[in-house]
Design an enzyme around this catalytic site. Structure first.
Site, short mmCIF file in Angstrom:
data_model
loop_
_atom_site.label_atom_id
_atom_site.label_comp_id
_atom_site.label_asym_id
_atom_site.label_seq_id
_atom_site.Cartn_x
_atom_site.Cartn_y
_atom_site.Cartn_z
N ASP A 8 0.88 -1.17 0.00
CA ASP A 8 0.00 0.00 0.00
C ASP A 8 0.91 1.21 0.00
O ASP A 8 1.53 1.54 1.01
CB ASP A 8 -0.88 -0.05 1.26
N LYS A 70 2.71 11.34 -3.41
CA LYS A 70 1.68 10.61 -4.15
C LYS A 70 0.68 11.59 -4.79
O LYS A 70 0.08 11.29 -5.83
CB LYS A 70 0.98 9.65 -3.20
N GLU A 169 -7.45 0.60 -4.13
CA GLU A 169 -7.35 0.48 -2.67
C GLU A 169 -8.64 -0.05 -2.02
O GLU A 169 -8.58 -0.97 -1.20
CB GLU A 169 -6.94 1.82 -2.05
#
Ligand code: AMP
Length: 598
Positions: A8, A70, A169
């Site tokens: 992740d 990100k 996700e």
């Protein structure tokens, strides 16, 4: 093949999980933490720090400490003014307006920062498991567009991994829960991470986990809640002292850290104290900032952000044609969902459904990714995962209209082929503009790329036949082909050429990263060799001194000769091999001392 992992790669925190005995398990980092801060810093000595060590020096080195990278991955400079305003490091426009980070005077791609985080996760996990890690499933927000997905893939590849899949996700979170529950359920996943909000509705009907609809906001995350507190503190300070602390990079960094800490505290207590001594100075006198914030005040400050969380949930339910009362399970994912106001909001929208937080919201995505890795590598052959594309995709047609080829929320992988024609007589070429979005007007949607198809044979308007093919793979990555059926001419678009690195660059950066890692390993090896050599040297010195006169002259001089050679090599900074050889010679020479000692 080495171990397969799930990663992740989060805006604020990242996490890695592996399958152990058919169950996903979080692997702690070298500092013993189960999640790693997504922070990378470059020190004055040119050393890269990742995770907690990087966070610890952030205040002193704000320009070269990169967090929230990100939010920049796969984005154009013009798309991220909010990120640029809220970070103390410098973001600039690179080739084709791609957002780039300035680090020690060099412009680097945000995915290179992502790669450093992944590398740390993998290296730490690999030494914890004492096994090589070669393949990974990496997650990204469901709402990530093609460029952002490709950037995520690049980050994994630069880190030297074979990226098996880019997984959404929320889907990943559902898989983590689904592996145990696996009942027939409609599951709403509400994922509020550091930088993004993702909402998905899934149908879990054993053994299929199908994403029915997904929506979200790529500009809304936990960081924005921190910013509310930062702005409040800064505005009060401005009123009192006439100084805007947000213009001072160190002060902004300290404010941001304190705001995040207060926000997290407010999830469990009703008021939090913010203390920032010497936050700035006026005429050489240090000014301190001290403030108490109540949960109530924080909820007033963040009311607008809370309101923005509602729409993606309603859109998802509408797209999935599901009433709130039909939801069986609500999963809260992401650190942001620990805020009581978020829990209450989701509870209200879902008409009182108690959210499930049985698995830690910070770990659930990595755990699900490890499950997906297991599905791909054959460990969970009974599970099937059907994911969807989060946006509509199409091309621009005459009059600036958007012609949809693939509707949003279509299950992937998918493919659509349609015939188009020319609008003018004897038109020799067409311009194919590939778009993503929901507006009927092309210019309101995001341009993913464009290319020309030339050499169409002389035909009157409407006679030429141009076949356009859209193909989305399992990672949600799109390729578009246009073919002139008259001539057989074909062009395929490399959408990857827009806001991110091309494949050659990714390869170059991957081998650069491997070289750096090898150098680092070599350095560590040299250090270990050095320490061992110094240890043997001091042990023999002590033995000679301790035994004193009882050491025969010949043995003493043999030992001293070997010691002197090793000392010189240490002083000259000799390579590890030479040190090792001289250390062994000294050990051999000094062996008889042990017998004399005993
Ligand atoms: P994630 O990307 O899932 O690690 O989520 C990171 C975000 O969750 C950051 O904005 C954190 O500040 C936020 N967060 C973590 N713990 C808490 C907490 N206890 N209360 C509120 N927000 C939190």
């Amino acid at each position: 093949m080495g171990r397969v992992v799930g990663i992740d790669l989060g805006t604020t925190n990242s996490c890695i999980a592996v399958l152990e005995g058919g169950k996903p398990m979080i692997v702690p980092n070298a500092e013993g933490e189960r999640v790693t801060r997504s922070i990378v810093a470059l020190t004055d000595d040119g050393e890269y720090l990742v995770g907690k060590p990087a966070a610890n020096q952030a205040v002193l080195n704000p320009r070269n400490t990169i967090f929230s990278a990100k939010r920049l991955m796969g984005r154009r400079y013009a798309e991220v003014p909010d990120v640029i305003r809220s970070v103390p490091y410098v973001v600039k426009a690179g080739p084709e307006d791609a957002a780039r980070i300035e680090l020690a005077g060099e412009l680097i791609a945000p995915e290179e920062i992502g790669a450093k985080i992944i590398r740390k996760l993998v290296e730490d996990a690999s030494s914890y498991l004492d096994d090589a890690i070669t393949d990974a499933v990496i997650t990204c927000p469901a709402y990530f567009n093609d460029a952002q997905r490709q950037a995520t893939m690049n980050a994994g590849q630069i880190a030297g991994l074979n990226v098996l899949r880019i997984l959404n996700e929320p889907t990943s979170a559902a898989l983590a829960y689904g592996i145990d529950a696996r009942q027939n359920e409609r599951v709403l996943v509400f994922d509020l991470g550091g930088g993004t909000l993702d909402v998905s509705l899934l149908d879990v009907v054993e053994p299929i986990c199908e994403v029915c609809a997904t929506s979200g906001d790529t500009h809304l995350g936990g960081d924005d809640f921190d910013k509310c507190i930062v702005d409040w503190l800064a505005m009060e300070f401005l009123d009192k002292y006439g100084i805007d602390l947000r213009n001072e990079s160190q002060a902004l960094q300290r404010l941001t850290e304190a705001a995040e800490k207060a926000k997290c505290e407010l999830s469990s207590v009703t008021s939090a104290k913010i203390e920032l001594p010497f936050i700035t100075s006026i005429n050489g006198e240090g000014i301190h900032l001290e403030k108490i914030i109540s949960r109530e005040k924080f909820e007033v400050l963040s009311a607008g952000l809370l309101q923005r969380c509602v729409e993606p949930v309603l859109t998802t339910l509408k797209d999935a044609r599901c009433q709130a009362s039909k939801i069986d399970e609500v999963l809260l994912v992401g650190g942001g969902s620990r805020m009581p106001s978020i829990r209450k909001l989701v509870n209200d929208i879902t008409l009182g459904k108690e959210p499930n937080m049985a698995i830690s919201p910070e770990e659930v995505v990595a755990l699900g990714a490890a499950v997906q890795a297991g599905i791909i590598s054959g460990e969970f052959d009974q599970m099937v995962l059907l994911d969807v594309t989060p946006f509509s995709l199409g091309i621009e047609t005459k009059g600036g209209k958007f012609h949809r080829m693939i509707a949003r929320n279509t299950a992937i992988p998918t493919r659509a082929t349609q015939l188009f024609t020319t609008g003018d007589h004897f038109q020799r070429g067409v311009d194919v503009v590939v778009l993503q979005g929901e507006s009927k007007r092309a210019h309101n949607n995001r341009t993913l790329g464009r290319f020309g198809l030339e050499g169409i044979r002389n035909k009157v308007a409407g006679e030429a036949e141009i076949e356009v093919d859209f193909d989305i793979d399992e990672d949600g990555i799109l390729s578009v082909t246009a073919r002139d059926l008259g001539t057989g001419n074909k062009r395929q678009i490399t959408i990857a050429g827009t806001a991110y690195l091309d494949q050659q660059e990714v390869k170059d950066k991957a081998s650069q990263a491997q070289k750096l890692a090898a150098e680092k390993q070599q350095k560590q090896l040299a250090n270990v060799e050095r320490q061992q050599a110094e240890y043997v040297l001091s042990t023999v010195e002590n033995q000679l001194e301790f035994i004193g006169q009882a050491v025969p002259n010949e043995l003493r001089s043999k030992c001293e000769k070997a010691m002197s050679a090793l000392r010189t090599a240490l002083g000259d900074g000799a390579p590890p091999k030479k040190l090792s050889k001289l250390k062994v010679s000294l050990e051999l020479a000094a062996e008889p001392l042990q017998q004399i000692e005993s």
